[in-house]
Design a protein around this motif. Structure first.
Motif, PDB file in Angstrom:
ATOM      1  N   PHE A  42       0.854  -1.187   0.000  1.00 28.05           N
ATOM      2  CA  PHE A  42       0.000   0.000   0.000  1.00 28.05           C
ATOM      3  C   PHE A  42       0.898   1.248   0.000  1.00 28.05           C
ATOM      4  CE2 PHE A  42      -2.417  -3.462   1.548  1.00 28.05           C
ATOM      5  CZ  PHE A  42      -3.771  -3.163   1.588  1.00 28.05           C
ATOM      6  N   PHE A  43       0.301   2.419   0.006  1.00 25.70           N
ATOM      7  CA  PHE A  43       1.011   3.682   0.221  1.00 25.70           C
ATOM      8  C   PHE A  43       2.128   3.911  -0.784  1.00 25.70           C
ATOM      9  CE2 PHE A  43       0.159   1.940   4.674  1.00 25.70           C
ATOM     10  CZ  PHE A  43      -1.141   2.424   4.699  1.00 25.70           C
ATOM     11  N   ASN A  44       1.888   3.492  -2.024  1.00 23.60           N
ATOM     12  CA  ASN A  44       2.833   3.775  -3.115  1.00 23.60           C
ATOM     13  C   ASN A  44       4.221   3.184  -2.878  1.00 23.60           C
ATOM     14  OD1 ASN A  44       0.823   5.405  -4.401  1.00 23.60           O
ATOM     15  ND2 ASN A  44       1.326   7.050  -2.970  1.00 23.60           N
ATOM     16  N   THR A  45       4.256   1.983  -2.280  1.00 26.07           N
ATOM     17  CA  THR A  45       5.546   1.319  -2.062  1.00 26.07           C
ATOM     18  C   THR A  45       5.564  -0.030  -2.753  1.00 26.07           C
ATOM     19  OG1 THR A  45       4.839   0.235  -0.020  1.00 26.07           O
ATOM     20  CG2 THR A  45       5.826   2.429   0.185  1.00 26.07           C
ATOM     21  N   THR A  46       6.765  -0.545  -2.955  1.00 29.22           N
ATOM     22  CA  THR A  46       6.935  -1.885  -3.508  1.00 29.22           C
ATOM     23  C   THR A  46       8.133  -2.533  -2.810  1.00 29.22           C
ATOM     24  OG1 THR A  46       7.048  -3.170  -5.568  1.00 29.22           O
ATOM     25  CG2 THR A  46       8.476  -1.223  -5.416  1.00 29.22           C
ATOM     26  N   ASN A  47       8.458  -3.767  -3.206  1.00 31.97           N
ATOM     27  CA  ASN A  47       9.674  -4.411  -2.715  1.00 31.97           C
ATOM     28  C   ASN A  47      10.311  -5.164  -3.863  1.00 31.97           C
ATOM     29  OD1 ASN A  47       8.957  -7.456  -2.460  1.00 31.97           O
ATOM     30  ND2 ASN A  47       7.243  -6.442  -1.455  1.00 31.97           N
ATOM     31  N   VAL A  48      11.565  -5.495  -3.708  1.00 34.35           N
ATOM     32  CA  VAL A  48      12.338  -6.075  -4.822  1.00 34.35           C
ATOM     33  C   VAL A  48      11.821  -7.459  -5.232  1.00 34.35           C
ATOM     34  CG1 VAL A  48      14.623  -6.846  -5.555  1.00 34.35           C
ATOM     35  CG2 VAL A  48      14.363  -4.696  -4.298  1.00 34.35           C
ATOM     36  N   PRO A  49      11.610  -8.411  -4.292  1.00 30.08           N
ATOM     37  CA  PRO A  49      11.141  -9.732  -4.742  1.00 30.08           C
ATOM     38  C   PRO A  49       9.795  -9.697  -5.458  1.00 30.08           C
ATOM     39  CG  PRO A  49      11.995  -9.869  -2.510  1.00 30.08           C
ATOM     40  CD  PRO A  49      11.902  -8.412  -2.838  1.00 30.08           C
ATOM     41  N   ALA A  50       8.852  -8.889  -4.970  1.00 34.26           N
ATOM     42  CA  ALA A  50       7.536  -8.828  -5.617  1.00 34.26           C
ATOM     43  C   ALA A  50       7.646  -8.277  -7.029  1.00 34.26           C
ATOM     44  CB  ALA A  50       6.580  -7.971  -4.783  1.00 34.26           C
ATOM     45  N   THR A  51       8.461  -7.236  -7.198  1.00 36.92           N
ATOM     46  CA  THR A  51       8.634  -6.631  -8.518  1.00 36.92           C
ATOM     47  C   THR A  51       9.293  -7.609  -9.487  1.00 36.92           C
ATOM     48  OG1 THR A  51       8.820  -4.453  -7.505  1.00 36.92           O
ATOM     49  CG2 THR A  51       9.639  -4.677  -9.747  1.00 36.92           C
ATOM     50  N   ARG A  52      10.340  -8.277  -8.999  1.00 35.59           N
ATOM     51  CA  ARG A  52      11.033  -9.243  -9.866  1.00 35.59           C
ATOM     52  C   ARG A  52      10.146 -10.440 -10.197  1.00 35.59           C
ATOM     53  NH1 ARG A  52      17.062  -9.071  -7.008  1.00 35.59           N
ATOM     54  NH2 ARG A  52      17.788  -7.211  -8.118  1.00 35.59           N
ATOM     55  N   LEU A  53       9.362 -10.888  -9.227  1.00 32.05           N
ATOM     56  CA  LEU A  53       8.481 -12.020  -9.489  1.00 32.05           C
ATOM     57  C   LEU A  53       7.409 -11.653 -10.502  1.00 32.05           C
ATOM     58  CD1 LEU A  53       7.544 -14.904  -8.965  1.00 32.05           C
ATOM     59  CD2 LEU A  53       6.251 -14.053  -6.993  1.00 32.05           C
ATOM     60  N   ALA A  54       6.832 -10.463 -10.372  1.00 32.98           N
ATOM     61  CA  ALA A  54       5.818 -10.032 -11.340  1.00 32.98           C
ATOM     62  C   ALA A  54       6.389 -10.053 -12.757  1.00 32.98           C
ATOM     63  CB  ALA A  54       5.308  -8.638 -10.977  1.00 32.98           C
ATOM     64  N   ALA A  55       7.609  -9.543 -12.909  1.00 34.89           N
ATOM     65  CA  ALA A  55       8.239  -9.531 -14.233  1.00 34.89           C
ATOM     66  C   ALA A  55       8.502 -10.946 -14.735  1.00 34.89           C
ATOM     67  CB  ALA A  55       9.543  -8.737 -14.170  1.00 34.89           C
ATOM     68  N   LEU A  56       8.925 -11.843 -13.842  1.00 32.78           N
ATOM     69  CA  LEU A  56       9.200 -13.226 -14.248  1.00 32.78           C
ATOM     70  C   LEU A  56       7.914 -13.947 -14.637  1.00 32.78           C
ATOM     71  CD1 LEU A  56      11.124 -15.599 -14.587  1.00 32.78           C
ATOM     72  CD2 LEU A  56      10.933 -16.031 -12.123  1.00 32.78           C
ATOM     73  N   LEU A  57       6.840 -13.740 -13.888  1.00 27.97           N
ATOM     74  CA  LEU A  57       5.562 -14.378 -14.221  1.00 27.97           C
ATOM     75  C   LEU A  57       5.059 -13.908 -15.576  1.00 27.97           C
ATOM     76  CD1 LEU A  57       3.803 -14.252 -10.728  1.00 27.97           C
ATOM     77  CD2 LEU A  57       4.640 -16.294 -11.917  1.00 27.97           C
ATOM     78  N   VAL A  58       5.233 -12.644 -15.876  1.00 26.19           N
ATOM     79  CA  VAL A  58       4.847 -12.133 -17.202  1.00 26.19           C
ATOM     80  C   VAL A  58       5.655 -12.832 -18.287  1.00 26.19           C
ATOM     81  CG1 VAL A  58       5.002 -10.092 -18.693  1.00 26.19           C
ATOM     82  CG2 VAL A  58       3.974  -9.907 -16.410  1.00 26.19           C
ATOM     83  N   GLU A  59       6.935 -13.066 -18.007  1.00 26.70           N
ATOM     84  CA  GLU A  59       7.817 -13.701 -18.999  1.00 26.70           C
ATOM     85  C   GLU A  59       7.380 -15.125 -19.327  1.00 26.70           C
ATOM     86  OE1 GLU A  59      12.498 -15.090 -19.242  1.00 26.70           O
ATOM     87  OE2 GLU A  59      11.965 -13.356 -18.014  1.00 26.70           O
ATOM     88  N   ILE A  60       6.907 -15.888 -18.330  1.00 24.48           N
ATOM     89  CA  ILE A  60       6.573 -17.297 -18.573  1.00 24.48           C
ATOM     90  C   ILE A  60       5.097 -17.512 -18.896  1.00 24.48           C
ATOM     91  CG2 ILE A  60       8.463 -18.099 -17.112  1.00 24.48           C
ATOM     92  CD1 ILE A  60       6.425 -18.739 -14.933  1.00 24.48           C
TER      93      ILE A  60
END
Length: 482
Positions: A107-125
């Motif tokens: 929430f509150f306009n924040t993210t974290n590194v594993p979630a961001t990287r996982l989202a990108a990897l899931l899009v890739e596969i």
């Protein structure tokens, strides 16, 4: 003198100390379990009288209970331990993330590194129409998210009356209120699981409804039930259709090859969104990254969970196709939905390592090209047993039907009286002889870890055949078969 409620009992202290030293007092754990632990989908009174089986360790495809019994896990935990037990690299990834950032919200306009990287990897596969991911804590939460997403989508499209979602009888889409309503399990609906705006159609079960038709003919007929329901409800009121590529908890119902392409044609014809619930079928279970690829489904939304972390840490989510994402992002403003643990950094770290294992060890390809076809050959050979009327597989899911009397045509087999509970009798022999195989009525199903080798498939089939024979002797003694 009244006991101080803040001071733990001597027995509890001893139990905790024993657990930390891998010494297990099974009777004491069972007593505590019966007294305090409410299990999912369980008759608690019956379990308390019998005592729960206490699992304490896993390695590869095997489990050990507190009594030292070794058990071949033919169900991958609960359809989820795709890379097998004991993967220390996943444990290490979880530990490193816990040491670095154990939690922060998204929430509150924040993210974290594993979630961001996982989202990108899931899009890739994932299939090419997917470029966005919404994270949840489970498949049930993900299907709740689907319901809200599709209704919000149609609101933004200026068609707020399109709120009805069509599912199938005997489908399983979770046990939250929305998930249970989307599913087609009558027992769940009877316990407060229904909400307005959900409709159901028949499942593509060839044994149940395909008499007199070829598999391909039945696939077209079964898909036609969707069009009939859309016309009954009104095409201008239908938001989406949701279905599992292969129905899992319903008994491993593998649809004819003609079914899903026709479902897709019907959804396109009426502009209905298509949701593929891949909680079970995703991450290599059917020999493709997602079951949609194998079944020629082109969904707008994909539900995932289970195999994304191989069950090591809870995680679920929705792959959001461009059709839906573009409207929600560009026209929707705030999407007022989410969870404390959406994109949990520890869970996402586990998923990243789990997917690396699937990739580096080529487990998806192995199921498609080697062990999946081998399992099909060996599992379907069980049809020579007097109790097995029908057996079929798809990748690393399989099921067989127990019958009272076999026939040359599968639709002419005679079945046991459901009240006799032959499937549960068979399951009992499986558990007693070191293999986990699930019973759905009188259909026995498996979904083993994807790491299973050919030799381990042979071991599993040997155990299944042994337990089928024990079941046959049992029902013969009861006078249920000649």
């Amino acid at each position: 003198m009244t006991a101080n409620p803040m001071v733990p009992s001597a027995a509890l202290v001893a139990s905790v100390k024993a657990a930390t030293h891998d010494v297990y007092d099974t009777a004491e754990i069972q007593r505590q379990d019966a007294a305090h632990y409410m299990h999912p989908f369980t008759d608690h009174k019956a379990l308390g009288e019998r005592g729960a089986r206490v699992m304490v360790r896993g390695d590869g495809i095997y489990l050990w209970d507190s009594e030292g019994n070794k058990i071949l896990d033919g169900m991958s935990g609960l359809w989820c331990v795709n890379v097998g037990y004991g993967r220390t690299s996943i444990s290490d990834a979880v530990y490193r993330q816990m040491q670095t950032l154990p939690f922060y919200n998204s929430f509150f306009n924040t993210t974290n590194v594993p979630a961001t990287r996982l989202a990108a990897l899931l899009v890739e596969i994932s299939p090419p129409q997917f470029n966005h991911v919404f994270f949840t804590g489970s498949g049930s939460e993900a299907n709740d998210t689907n319901l809200r997403m599709v209704r919000r989508y149609w609101d933004l499209k200026g068609q707020p009356q399109r709120h009805t979602i069509i599912s199938r009888y005997n489908a399983y889409h979770g046990s939250t209120v929305a998930g249970a309503a989307l599913g087609g399990m009558a027992g769940m609906h009877e316990q407060g699981g229904m909400i307005p705006g959900i409709e159901h159609i028949g499942q593509p079960n060839y044994l149940e409804n395909g008499s007199g038709m070829t598999l391909d003919e039945f696939g077209i007929v079964a898909a036609g039930w969707l069009e009939a329901k859309i016309l009954e409800v009104g095409a201008d009121k239908v938001a989406a259709f949701i279905g599992e590529p292969v129905q899992g908890a319903g008994g491993v119902i593998i649809p004819p090859s003609t079914y899903w392409p026709e479902i897709g044609r019907i959804c396109d014809k009426y502009g209905v969104l298509l949701i593929a619930d891949e909680v079970i079928c995703g991450f290599g279970r059917l020999g493709t990254w997602f079951g949609s690829e194998l079944m020629q489904i082109k969904p707008d939304l994909i539900t995932f969970a289970k195999g994304v972390t191989s069950g090591y840490v809870p995680l679920g989510g929705v792959l959001v196709g461009d059709r839906v994402a573009s409207v929600l992002i560009n026209e929707g403003g705030d999407f007022n939905h989410g969870f404390t643990y959406s994109g949990h950094p520890v869970a996402c770290a586990a998923a990243l390592e789990n997917i690396r294992i699937l990739m580096d060890e080529r487990l998806v390809q192995q199921v498609a090209q080697d062990t999946g076809p081998y399992l099909k050959e060996k599992f379907e050979a069980l049809m020579d047993h007097p109790l097995v009327g029908y057996a079929d597989t798809c990748g690393f899911v399989a099921g067989l039907n127990l019958v009272r009397k076999k026939a040359a045509a599968v639709h002419d087999c005679e079945y046991f009286d459901p009240e006799q509970g032959v499937g549960m009798i068979c399951r009992g022999y499986m558990f007693a002889n070191g293999i986990i195989m699930r019973a759905v009525g009188d259909r026995m199903i498996i979904a083993p870890p994807l790491v299973m080798t050919r030799a381990q498939i042979d071991e599993m089939i040997f155990k299944i055949r042994y337990c089928l024979e024990a079941t046959l002797i049992d029902v013969q003694k009861r006078g249920w078969v000649a």
